[in-house]
Design a protein around this motif. Sequence first.
Motif, PDB file in Angstrom:
ATOM      1  N   ASP A   1      -4.737   6.129   5.408  1.00  0.00           N
ATOM      2  CA  ASP A   1      -6.163   5.777   5.033  1.00  0.00           C
ATOM      3  C   ASP A   1      -7.090   5.812   6.228  1.00  0.00           C
ATOM      4  O   ASP A   1      -6.623   5.065   7.047  1.00  0.00           O
ATOM      5  CB  ASP A   1      -6.105   4.608   4.035  1.00  0.00           C
ATOM      6  CG  ASP A   1      -5.140   4.757   2.840  1.00  0.00           C
ATOM      7  OD1 ASP A   1      -4.846   5.967   2.530  1.00  0.00           O
ATOM      8  OD2 ASP A   1      -4.972   3.960   2.095  1.00  0.00           O
TER       9      ASP A   1
ATOM     10  N   ARG B   1      -9.441   3.708   7.089  1.00  0.00           N
ATOM     11  CA  ARG B   1     -10.043   2.529   7.091  1.00  0.00           C
ATOM     12  C   ARG B   1      -9.784   1.376   8.369  1.00  0.00           C
ATOM     13  O   ARG B   1      -9.332   2.151   9.289  1.00  0.00           O
ATOM     14  CB  ARG B   1      -9.183   1.550   6.007  1.00  0.00           C
ATOM     15  CG  ARG B   1      -7.813   1.509   6.121  1.00  0.00           C
ATOM     16  CD  ARG B   1      -7.016   0.857   5.081  1.00  0.00           C
ATOM     17  NE  ARG B   1      -5.638   0.729   5.109  1.00  0.00           N
ATOM     18  CZ  ARG B   1      -4.993  -0.095   5.453  1.00  0.00           C
ATOM     19  NH1 ARG B   1      -5.441  -1.040   6.305  1.00  0.00           N
ATOM     20  NH2 ARG B   1      -3.358  -0.108   6.008  1.00  0.00           N
TER      21      ARG B   1
ATOM     22  N   GLU C   1       0.546   7.863  -5.380  1.00  0.00           N
ATOM     23  CA  GLU C   1       0.752   6.289  -4.976  1.00  0.00           C
ATOM     24  C   GLU C   1       1.481   5.990  -6.312  1.00  0.00           C
ATOM     25  O   GLU C   1       2.657   5.366  -6.134  1.00  0.00           O
ATOM     26  CB  GLU C   1      -0.260   5.525  -4.851  1.00  0.00           C
ATOM     27  CG  GLU C   1      -0.903   5.988  -3.509  1.00  0.00           C
ATOM     28  CD  GLU C   1      -2.351   5.329  -3.358  1.00  0.00           C
ATOM     29  OE1 GLU C   1      -3.045   5.352  -2.335  1.00  0.00           O
ATOM     30  OE2 GLU C   1      -2.935   4.787  -4.520  1.00  0.00           O
TER      31      GLU C   1
ATOM     32  N   SER D   1      -6.758  16.976   6.328  1.00  0.00           N
ATOM     33  CA  SER D   1      -7.487  15.732   5.935  1.00  0.00           C
ATOM     34  C   SER D   1      -7.854  16.086   4.402  1.00  0.00           C
ATOM     35  O   SER D   1      -8.218  17.171   4.039  1.00  0.00           O
ATOM     36  CB  SER D   1      -8.756  15.587   6.649  1.00  0.00           C
ATOM     37  OG  SER D   1      -8.363  15.154   8.081  1.00  0.00           O
TER      38      SER D   1
ATOM     39  N   SER E   1       0.984   9.939   5.227  1.00  0.00           N
ATOM     40  CA  SER E   1      -0.381   9.900   5.110  1.00  0.00           C
ATOM     41  C   SER E   1      -1.181   8.355   5.395  1.00  0.00           C
ATOM     42  O   SER E   1      -0.334   7.351   5.551  1.00  0.00           O
ATOM     43  CB  SER E   1      -0.980   9.824   3.408  1.00  0.00           C
ATOM     44  OG  SER E   1      -0.356  11.271   3.043  1.00  0.00           O
TER      45      SER E   1
ATOM     46  N   GLY F   1     -11.093  10.449   2.829  1.00  0.00           N
ATOM     47  CA  GLY F   1     -10.281   8.872   2.854  1.00  0.00           C
ATOM     48  C   GLY F   1      -9.074   8.885   3.434  1.00  0.00           C
ATOM     49  O   GLY F   1      -8.605   7.790   3.536  1.00  0.00           O
ATOM     50  N   ARG F   2      -8.393  10.151   3.852  1.00  0.00           N
ATOM     51  CA  ARG F   2      -7.034   9.996   4.133  1.00  0.00           C
ATOM     52  C   ARG F   2      -6.746  11.090   5.259  1.00  0.00           C
ATOM     53  O   ARG F   2      -7.332  12.367   5.129  1.00  0.00           O
ATOM     54  CB  ARG F   2      -6.135  10.350   2.927  1.00  0.00           C
ATOM     55  CG  ARG F   2      -4.698   9.920   3.264  1.00  0.00           C
ATOM     56  CD  ARG F   2      -3.985   9.677   1.701  1.00  0.00           C
ATOM     57  NE  ARG F   2      -4.037   8.329   1.357  1.00  0.00           N
ATOM     58  CZ  ARG F   2      -3.600   7.879   0.211  1.00  0.00           C
ATOM     59  NH1 ARG F   2      -2.955   8.686  -0.630  1.00  0.00           N
ATOM     60  NH2 ARG F   2      -3.505   6.519  -0.179  1.00  0.00           N
TER      61      ARG F   2
ATOM     62  N   ARG G   1       1.018  -1.321   0.110  1.00  0.00           N
ATOM     63  CA  ARG G   1      -0.101   0.015   0.017  1.00  0.00           C
ATOM     64  C   ARG G   1       0.858   1.346   0.005  1.00  0.00           C
ATOM     65  O   ARG G   1       0.627   2.410  -0.596  1.00  0.00           O
ATOM     66  CB  ARG G   1      -0.772   0.188   1.236  1.00  0.00           C
ATOM     67  CG  ARG G   1      -1.668   1.119   1.240  1.00  0.00           C
ATOM     68  CD  ARG G   1      -2.779   0.998   2.542  1.00  0.00           C
ATOM     69  NE  ARG G   1      -3.714   0.069   2.590  1.00  0.00           N
ATOM     70  CZ  ARG G   1      -4.794  -0.006   1.905  1.00  0.00           C
ATOM     71  NH1 ARG G   1      -5.483   0.973   1.474  1.00  0.00           N
ATOM     72  NH2 ARG G   1      -5.641  -0.931   2.016  1.00  0.00           N
TER      73      ARG G   1
ATOM     74  N   ASP H   1       0.413   4.489   5.597  1.00  0.00           N
ATOM     75  CA  ASP H   1       0.096   4.181   4.034  1.00  0.00           C
ATOM     76  C   ASP H   1       0.716   4.687   2.795  1.00  0.00           C
ATOM     77  O   ASP H   1       0.643   4.209   1.793  1.00  0.00           O
ATOM     78  CB  ASP H   1      -1.427   4.184   4.018  1.00  0.00           C
ATOM     79  CG  ASP H   1      -2.204   3.395   4.993  1.00  0.00           C
ATOM     80  OD1 ASP H   1      -1.469   2.203   5.208  1.00  0.00           O
ATOM     81  OD2 ASP H   1      -3.157   3.856   5.681  1.00  0.00           O
TER      82      ASP H   1
END
Length: 320
Positions: A318, A320, A116, A256, A316, A259-260, A80, A300
Amino acid sequence: MTTSVLTDPVLPPGESFAHPALSYRDEPDFLRAVGSFVQDGLEAGRPVLVLVPGPRLEALRDLFGGDGGAVWTDMAEAGRNPGRVLSLLATFAARRPGRPARVVMEPIWPGRDRAETVEAARLEALVNLVFADRPTAFLCAYQEPALPAEVMALVRRTHPALLDAGARGARECAEYADPLVVCAECDVPLEEPPGAVAVLPYTDGDLAAVRAFLAGRLEGTALSAARRSDLVLAVTEAATNSLRHGGGRGTLRMWSTPGRVHVETRDTGRLDDPLAGRFRPDPTAASGGRGLWMINELCDLVRIRSSADGLVLRMSMDLR
C-alpha cells in the motif's frame, strides 16, 4: 454487560476448540457481545487475545478501562495481510502452552476490497484446520448489515455456527465446509493488471538485476524508502524461490493501481501446502521455509496461485 452470547452451548468453557461467527449491527451491539466474551474469559483466568480493527479495538479497551489483562492488537495493521495472522496466533498460543484461550477476531470489515476478503476467508478456513485439536474458543465478528451478501456467504462456509449479537442462541451454518475445500474455492483467478506493466525475465545469476529493476521503478512511487526496501527484499525472496524450486527461471511483472504497488513472480514450480509461509520458521531447521514467511511479513497483501501451469506469487504494498 450481557452474557447471552457466552451462555450459548456453541462456546464451551474453553477446554475445546470453538469457532463461531458473530453477526453484529453497530458498535453498541459489538461492545455488548464481544465485551461479555472477553470478560468471561478474563474472569475464568483464560489468556485472551483481541484482534480487531483500531476504532473497535480502542472502544473495547475503553470498556475495560485499559488492558484488563488481555492482549490487544489492531487487525487493520497486524492483519493488513491476512497471510500474517496465523503466525501471530501461533506466537500467542506458544507463549501460553496448554492453556485454554479465547480469541476475538474481525478479519473482514467494511472497506476491505475483494482480494483482501478472499484471503481473509482463507485465513478463517485455516483456523479450523490448525486449531481443531487446541483448546481455543474463537469469536469472529462481522458487521453483517454493512457487508456484501457474498462476504456473509464466505462467513457461513468457514464457521460452523453463526451467533446474532442481538438475540440469544446460535444457528448452525449448513454451508460450513472442509477447510481444504474452502481454500481451493479461494483460489479464484487473479485479475489482470489494468494498465502498463513492466516485465523482466530472470534466471540464475540475475538476482542483482531483479533488485536493480525494482529499485529504479519504485523510486517513482509514493512508497517510503523503508517500504521500497521491504518490497525489494520480498521480491528477491520470491525470485530466489523461483531459481531454487521453480525450474531455475521466472518472469517478474510490476504495475500500480490507485493506492497500491504490485509485483508478481511466475515460474514452473508448484506449492500444494496451504500452510506454507504462514508460521515463523525454525531458524535451525534444514528444510528452510523462511522466504515465504518473510514475504508475508513484509507485504500488505500476498496472493499465491498454484496450478498445472506453474506458480504465481503476487505481492502488493500500500502507498502509505
